[in-house]
Motif scaffolding. Sequence first.
Motif, PDB file in Angstrom:
ATOM      1  N   LEU A   1       0.801  -1.254  -0.081  1.00 31.20           N
ATOM      2  CA  LEU A   1      -0.071  -0.021   0.032  1.00 31.20           C
ATOM      3  C   LEU A   1       0.991   1.114   0.108  1.00 31.20           C
ATOM      4  O   LEU A   1       2.030   1.284   0.621  1.00 31.20           O
ATOM      5  N   THR A   2       0.500   2.239  -0.819  1.00 29.09           N
ATOM      6  CA  THR A   2       1.150   3.478  -0.670  1.00 29.09           C
ATOM      7  C   THR A   2       1.027   4.241   0.860  1.00 29.09           C
ATOM      8  O   THR A   2       0.135   4.031   1.667  1.00 29.09           O
ATOM      9  N   GLU A   3       1.902   5.077   1.000  1.00 28.59           N
ATOM     10  CA  GLU A   3       2.009   5.787   2.392  1.00 28.59           C
ATOM     11  C   GLU A   3       0.856   6.562   2.514  1.00 28.59           C
ATOM     12  O   GLU A   3      -0.047   6.402   3.391  1.00 28.59           O
ATOM     13  N   ALA A   4       0.416   7.372   1.439  1.00 23.74           N
ATOM     14  CA  ALA A   4      -1.014   7.999   1.568  1.00 23.74           C
ATOM     15  C   ALA A   4      -2.151   7.190   1.991  1.00 23.74           C
ATOM     16  O   ALA A   4      -3.025   7.421   2.711  1.00 23.74           O
ATOM     17  N   ALA A   5      -2.335   5.829   1.272  1.00 26.55           N
ATOM     18  CA  ALA A   5      -3.212   4.940   1.204  1.00 26.55           C
ATOM     19  C   ALA A   5      -3.319   4.479   2.729  1.00 26.55           C
ATOM     20  O   ALA A   5      -4.485   4.180   3.503  1.00 26.55           O
TER      21      ALA A   5
ATOM     22  N   GLU B   1      -5.702   4.670   8.109  1.00 28.09           N
ATOM     23  CA  GLU B   1      -5.551   4.765   9.369  1.00 28.09           C
ATOM     24  C   GLU B   1      -6.426   5.898  10.185  1.00 28.09           C
ATOM     25  O   GLU B   1      -6.831   5.757  11.020  1.00 28.09           O
ATOM     26  N   GLU B   2      -6.606   6.914   9.361  1.00 27.64           N
ATOM     27  CA  GLU B   2      -7.343   8.006   9.905  1.00 27.64           C
ATOM     28  C   GLU B   2      -8.754   7.631  10.116  1.00 27.64           C
ATOM     29  O   GLU B   2      -9.546   7.906  11.356  1.00 27.64           O
ATOM     30  N   LEU B   3      -9.425   6.579   9.454  1.00 28.39           N
ATOM     31  CA  LEU B   3     -10.737   6.276   9.446  1.00 28.39           C
ATOM     32  C   LEU B   3     -10.757   5.310  10.470  1.00 28.39           C
ATOM     33  O   LEU B   3     -11.613   4.933  11.262  1.00 28.39           O
ATOM     34  N   PHE B   4      -9.762   4.330  10.212  1.00 35.07           N
ATOM     35  CA  PHE B   4      -9.895   3.102  11.142  1.00 35.07           C
ATOM     36  C   PHE B   4      -8.489   2.695  11.902  1.00 35.07           C
ATOM     37  O   PHE B   4      -7.865   1.942  11.341  1.00 35.07           O
ATOM     38  N   PRO B   5      -8.321   3.521  13.014  1.00 31.19           N
ATOM     39  CA  PRO B   5      -7.138   3.312  13.574  1.00 31.19           C
ATOM     40  C   PRO B   5      -6.755   2.018  14.065  1.00 31.19           C
ATOM     41  O   PRO B   5      -7.907   1.432  14.729  1.00 31.19           O
TER      42      PRO B   5
ATOM     43  N   GLN C   1      -7.011  -8.117   4.229  1.00 31.67           N
ATOM     44  CA  GLN C   1      -5.546  -8.253   3.849  1.00 31.67           C
ATOM     45  C   GLN C   1      -5.224  -9.725   3.874  1.00 31.67           C
ATOM     46  O   GLN C   1      -3.904  -9.841   3.144  1.00 31.67           O
ATOM     47  N   ILE C   2      -5.673 -10.737   4.720  1.00 29.74           N
ATOM     48  CA  ILE C   2      -5.137 -12.049   4.707  1.00 29.74           C
ATOM     49  C   ILE C   2      -5.757 -12.720   3.747  1.00 29.74           C
ATOM     50  O   ILE C   2      -5.113 -13.641   2.955  1.00 29.74           O
ATOM     51  N   THR C   3      -7.189 -12.608   3.608  1.00 27.80           N
ATOM     52  CA  THR C   3      -7.743 -13.713   2.758  1.00 27.80           C
ATOM     53  C   THR C   3      -7.569 -12.945   1.056  1.00 27.80           C
ATOM     54  O   THR C   3      -8.013 -13.889   0.226  1.00 27.80           O
ATOM     55  N   ASP C   4      -7.711 -11.676   0.994  1.00 30.18           N
ATOM     56  CA  ASP C   4      -7.891 -11.105  -0.312  1.00 30.18           C
ATOM     57  C   ASP C   4      -6.767 -10.130  -0.755  1.00 30.18           C
ATOM     58  O   ASP C   4      -7.074  -8.934  -0.837  1.00 30.18           O
ATOM     59  N   PRO C   5      -5.613 -10.532  -0.274  1.00 30.40           N
ATOM     60  CA  PRO C   5      -4.612  -9.192  -0.499  1.00 30.40           C
ATOM     61  C   PRO C   5      -4.308  -8.615  -1.920  1.00 30.40           C
ATOM     62  O   PRO C   5      -4.197  -7.457  -1.921  1.00 30.40           O
TER      63      PRO C   5
ATOM     64  N   ASN D   1      -5.326   1.333  -2.468  1.00 30.86           N
ATOM     65  CA  ASN D   1      -4.574   2.139  -3.154  1.00 30.86           C
ATOM     66  C   ASN D   1      -5.230   3.104  -4.159  1.00 30.86           C
ATOM     67  O   ASN D   1      -5.137   4.343  -4.237  1.00 30.86           O
ATOM     68  N   PHE D   2      -6.424   2.535  -4.508  1.00 28.76           N
ATOM     69  CA  PHE D   2      -7.266   3.221  -5.330  1.00 28.76           C
ATOM     70  C   PHE D   2      -8.130   4.556  -4.693  1.00 28.76           C
ATOM     71  O   PHE D   2      -8.160   5.384  -4.549  1.00 28.76           O
ATOM     72  N   ALA D   3      -8.750   3.592  -3.641  1.00 23.62           N
ATOM     73  CA  ALA D   3      -9.906   4.432  -2.921  1.00 23.62           C
ATOM     74  C   ALA D   3      -9.280   5.463  -1.768  1.00 23.62           C
ATOM     75  O   ALA D   3      -9.655   6.469  -1.545  1.00 23.62           O
ATOM     76  N   PHE D   4      -8.167   4.830  -1.197  1.00 21.00           N
ATOM     77  CA  PHE D   4      -7.697   5.577  -0.075  1.00 21.00           C
ATOM     78  C   PHE D   4      -6.278   6.530  -0.426  1.00 21.00           C
ATOM     79  O   PHE D   4      -6.071   7.104   0.344  1.00 21.00           O
ATOM     80  N   ASP D   5      -6.076   6.304  -1.753  1.00 26.58           N
ATOM     81  CA  ASP D   5      -4.984   7.133  -2.396  1.00 26.58           C
ATOM     82  C   ASP D   5      -5.336   7.983  -3.441  1.00 26.58           C
ATOM     83  O   ASP D   5      -5.724   9.302  -3.385  1.00 26.58           O
ATOM     84  N   GLU D   6      -5.547   7.197  -4.566  1.00 23.28           N
ATOM     85  CA  GLU D   6      -5.747   8.018  -6.013  1.00 23.28           C
ATOM     86  C   GLU D   6      -7.216   8.959  -5.787  1.00 23.28           C
ATOM     87  O   GLU D   6      -6.986   9.896  -6.270  1.00 23.28           O
ATOM     88  N   VAL D   7      -8.217   8.234  -5.195  1.00 21.90           N
ATOM     89  CA  VAL D   7      -9.355   9.095  -5.225  1.00 21.90           C
ATOM     90  C   VAL D   7      -9.335  10.105  -4.200  1.00 21.90           C
ATOM     91  O   VAL D   7      -9.808  11.388  -4.601  1.00 21.90           O
TER      92      VAL D   7
END
Length: 394
Positions: A147-151, A156-160, A167-171, A179-185
């Motif tokens: 994951l990118t740093e921004a993602a 983390e801001e929403l889900f500390p 992440q384990i079942t569908d990495p 990376n799309f929703a939490f960084d790019e968008v």
Amino acid sequence: MNTIENQNAIFPKGEKASADYFTGTAWVNILVPQDETGSYAIGNVVFEPGCRTNWHKHPAGQILLVTDGKGYYQERGKPTRLLIKGDVVVIPSHVEHWHGAAHDSSFTHIVVTNNTKQGAVEWLAPVTDEEYSSCQSESSKTKKVNLTEAAIRNHEELFPNHKSTLQITDPELIEVFDNFAFDEVISYGDLDTRTRVMMILASTIASQALSEYKVMLSAALNVGITPVEIKEIVYQSVPYVGIAKVFDFIHVTNEILQSRGIKLPLERQSTTTPETRFEKGLELQKEIFGEMIDRMYKESPENQLHIQKYLSANCFGDYYTRNGFDIKTRELLTLSMLIALGGTEPQIKGHIQGNVNVGNDKKILLSVITQLLPYVGYPRTLNAIKCLNEVIPE
Ligand code: MN
């Protein structure tokens, strides 16, 4: 590594487990004692990262119910099984095994063990570092999520401190989606976090996405959206989405608020009475939509005039006039719900004009539509943009 005290733990940690039978630090909370010998039928065990039991056997077997974190279970001579929240392990009688936390995560399970004349457990040798690290290399075969740093920061801001089981079942999916929703968008436009989360939350009701709603509701509380604001989003959805679809969301909202110690009902937000609701609703409708409202009344056939009156008195008089949000935010929330509903293009266009009339310009509307994209998908997003360009041409 997350060693912070788990605020959402179901049971308190209890007593430190005996170093004779564990490597590292574990905590045992006896939930159901079995007899006076100290053995117990049901207990909650919390393992700190790296901690595991010794090898051992149960004369009458054991059941493990995993409630938090990430851990391992291994029977002698068999591959290690990776365990996450929701996993259940049924351990047969007399089978040599061990269980414990992963290297990089704490781990909590409930154990259910039957006592026998030979006791409930027969303890054997510790699990050596070699034995334990071999299961690390085995489980690290699961792909690492890049994951990118921004993602990571935005998530983390929403889900500390939240560790997604996906992440384990569908990495692979999480890598693409996060990376799309939490960084790019998120890096598009300049909606503040609160507004973004409120719009997404409203859209999940219209999308009938109850599980995603629950996730977003805790994010909303984490970023300072108030219980009143959350309730107002749910109430506002009633006239637009319909009570049949909102019903479950009301109950889930109440459960989550009450689990956080919030007393219900919240303070009253209504500003109208049965006597004033029509007049005040109509006034607000005209403030948002201008002359269009007079035209709608004029053009309505006599036998359908009651719907126009419902819109004024009920949709606007009962709901829109409530406190808790300013009119700009309410209009954006309505638009978010209409976009997520789909098949509402005439209403989307009406409320795009309404938004412009109350001061939400095309830039803000494009930002809202963009932030909803990961949650509502491309077709609804493209339909909304088509409406936007028809009402406010480039
Ligand atoms: Mn066991």
